[in-house]
Write a protein that holds these residues in place. Sequence first.
Motif, PDB file in Angstrom:
ATOM      1  N   THR A  46       0.819  -1.216   0.000  1.00 34.79           N
ATOM      2  CA  THR A  46       0.000   0.000   0.000  1.00 34.79           C
ATOM      3  C   THR A  46       0.855   1.269   0.000  1.00 34.79           C
ATOM      4  O   THR A  46       0.317   2.365   0.089  1.00 34.79           O
ATOM      5  CB  THR A  46      -0.973   0.022   1.196  1.00 34.79           C
ATOM      6  N   GLY A  50       2.223   2.703  -6.583  1.00 27.28           N
ATOM      7  CA  GLY A  50       1.425   1.774  -7.380  1.00 27.28           C
ATOM      8  C   GLY A  50       1.717   0.326  -7.047  1.00 27.28           C
ATOM      9  O   GLY A  50       2.817  -0.023  -6.602  1.00 27.28           O
ATOM     10  N   LEU A  51       0.740  -0.503  -7.274  1.00 34.45           N
ATOM     11  CA  LEU A  51       0.815  -1.902  -6.854  1.00 34.45           C
ATOM     12  C   LEU A  51       1.911  -2.679  -7.575  1.00 34.45           C
ATOM     13  O   LEU A  51       2.638  -3.451  -6.961  1.00 34.45           O
ATOM     14  CB  LEU A  51      -0.543  -2.581  -7.040  1.00 34.45           C
ATOM     15  N   ARG A  52       2.053  -2.497  -8.886  1.00 33.79           N
ATOM     16  CA  ARG A  52       3.099  -3.226  -9.613  1.00 33.79           C
ATOM     17  C   ARG A  52       4.472  -2.858  -9.051  1.00 33.79           C
ATOM     18  O   ARG A  52       5.288  -3.728  -8.767  1.00 33.79           O
ATOM     19  CB  ARG A  52       3.047  -2.935 -11.092  1.00 33.79           C
ATOM     20  N   ALA A  53       4.733  -1.570  -8.906  1.00 33.72           N
ATOM     21  CA  ALA A  53       6.023  -1.130  -8.365  1.00 33.72           C
ATOM     22  C   ALA A  53       6.222  -1.652  -6.946  1.00 33.72           C
ATOM     23  O   ALA A  53       7.334  -2.020  -6.560  1.00 33.72           O
ATOM     24  CB  ALA A  53       6.111   0.394  -8.392  1.00 33.72           C
ATOM     25  N   ASN A  54       5.144  -1.717  -6.184  1.00 31.25           N
ATOM     26  CA  ASN A  54       5.252  -2.220  -4.813  1.00 31.25           C
ATOM     27  C   ASN A  54       5.574  -3.709  -4.791  1.00 31.25           C
ATOM     28  O   ASN A  54       6.363  -4.161  -3.949  1.00 31.25           O
ATOM     29  CB  ASN A  54       3.977  -1.916  -4.038  1.00 31.25           C
ATOM     30  N   ALA A 112      -6.511  -2.297  -8.517  1.00 29.33           N
ATOM     31  CA  ALA A 112      -5.375  -1.783  -9.284  1.00 29.33           C
ATOM     32  C   ALA A 112      -5.665  -1.506 -10.767  1.00 29.33           C
ATOM     33  O   ALA A 112      -5.205  -0.478 -11.274  1.00 29.33           O
ATOM     34  CB  ALA A 112      -4.187  -2.725  -9.138  1.00 29.33           C
ATOM     35  N   ARG A 115      -7.062   1.895 -11.520  1.00 23.16           N
ATOM     36  CA  ARG A 115      -6.113   3.000 -11.364  1.00 23.16           C
ATOM     37  C   ARG A 115      -5.009   2.931 -12.423  1.00 23.16           C
ATOM     38  O   ARG A 115      -4.067   3.721 -12.398  1.00 23.16           O
ATOM     39  CB  ARG A 115      -5.493   2.969  -9.968  1.00 23.16           C
ATOM     40  N   GLU A 117      -2.760   0.571 -12.732  1.00 27.22           N
ATOM     41  CA  GLU A 117      -1.510   0.068 -12.157  1.00 27.22           C
ATOM     42  C   GLU A 117      -1.107  -1.295 -12.703  1.00 27.22           C
ATOM     43  O   GLU A 117       0.076  -1.629 -12.692  1.00 27.22           O
ATOM     44  CB  GLU A 117      -1.635   0.002 -10.639  1.00 27.22           C
ATOM     45  N   ILE A 118      -2.057  -2.086 -13.119  1.00 32.01           N
ATOM     46  CA  ILE A 118      -1.784  -3.385 -13.736  1.00 32.01           C
ATOM     47  C   ILE A 118      -2.785  -3.576 -14.866  1.00 32.01           C
ATOM     48  O   ILE A 118      -3.811  -2.899 -14.926  1.00 32.01           O
ATOM     49  CB  ILE A 118      -1.866  -4.572 -12.735  1.00 32.01           C
ATOM     50  N   SER A 119      -2.496  -4.537 -15.760  1.00 29.20           N
ATOM     51  CA  SER A 119      -3.399  -4.769 -16.876  1.00 29.20           C
ATOM     52  C   SER A 119      -3.785  -6.243 -17.012  1.00 29.20           C
ATOM     53  O   SER A 119      -4.092  -6.703 -18.086  1.00 29.20           O
ATOM     54  CB  SER A 119      -2.758  -4.266 -18.174  1.00 29.20           C
ATOM     55  N   ASP A 163       0.652  -8.373 -16.183  1.00 26.32           N
ATOM     56  CA  ASP A 163       0.551  -7.730 -17.489  1.00 26.32           C
ATOM     57  C   ASP A 163      -0.233  -8.564 -18.497  1.00 26.32           C
ATOM     58  O   ASP A 163      -0.232  -8.265 -19.670  1.00 26.32           O
ATOM     59  CB  ASP A 163       1.952  -7.473 -18.053  1.00 26.32           C
TER      60      ASP A 163
END
Length: 175
Positions: A46, A50-54, A112, A115, A117-119, A163
């Motif tokens: 959190t 962003g979730l991917r970066a986290n 996510a 927002r 953040e992911i696809s 992704d």
Amino acid sequence: MRDLLTHLGLSSSSFYSAFGSKEALLKTALEAHAKGERELLREALTAPGGLRANFEGLFATLIDDLLGSRSDISLTLRVGVELAGSKPEVFGFLSSYIQELIVTVGWLLEQAPRRGEISSDFPPEDLARTLLFGAFNLGFIAKVTPERSKLEGYVAVVLSVLDRTSETSSRTPSR
């Protein structure tokens, strides 16, 4: 057990008075460790960025820990591998704990895509299970192949589920 009692300066009667049994001590330690793991996971996922970066940061930290001085695997994972099959109460605790993590991470994964953040179009619960067990498995892989490039390659494959879109999944059966 004797080493623990000696180190703590406790008698057997004091220990059993406090915990009741070795299994009760294990359960207390496991619950405390799981609580800490949950909090670390929540904080890591959190954080801003962003979730991917986290997730990338979480896996990078795990790799650093596994290759550095903290090369031991999670207590919950170790107990799960070593004792869950022989101790139903441990298996029950770990099953509930993992399901709680899946629900929590699944909820984050469900939010996510909105927002950007992911696809991924995998169901959030499946993604959560894959990512969480990917993190747990990293400890095993580090024991077998303690090479940063190999661990990073594994993480890249695990994170690739974030992704996956309809265009990239034409060979994967739909549900």
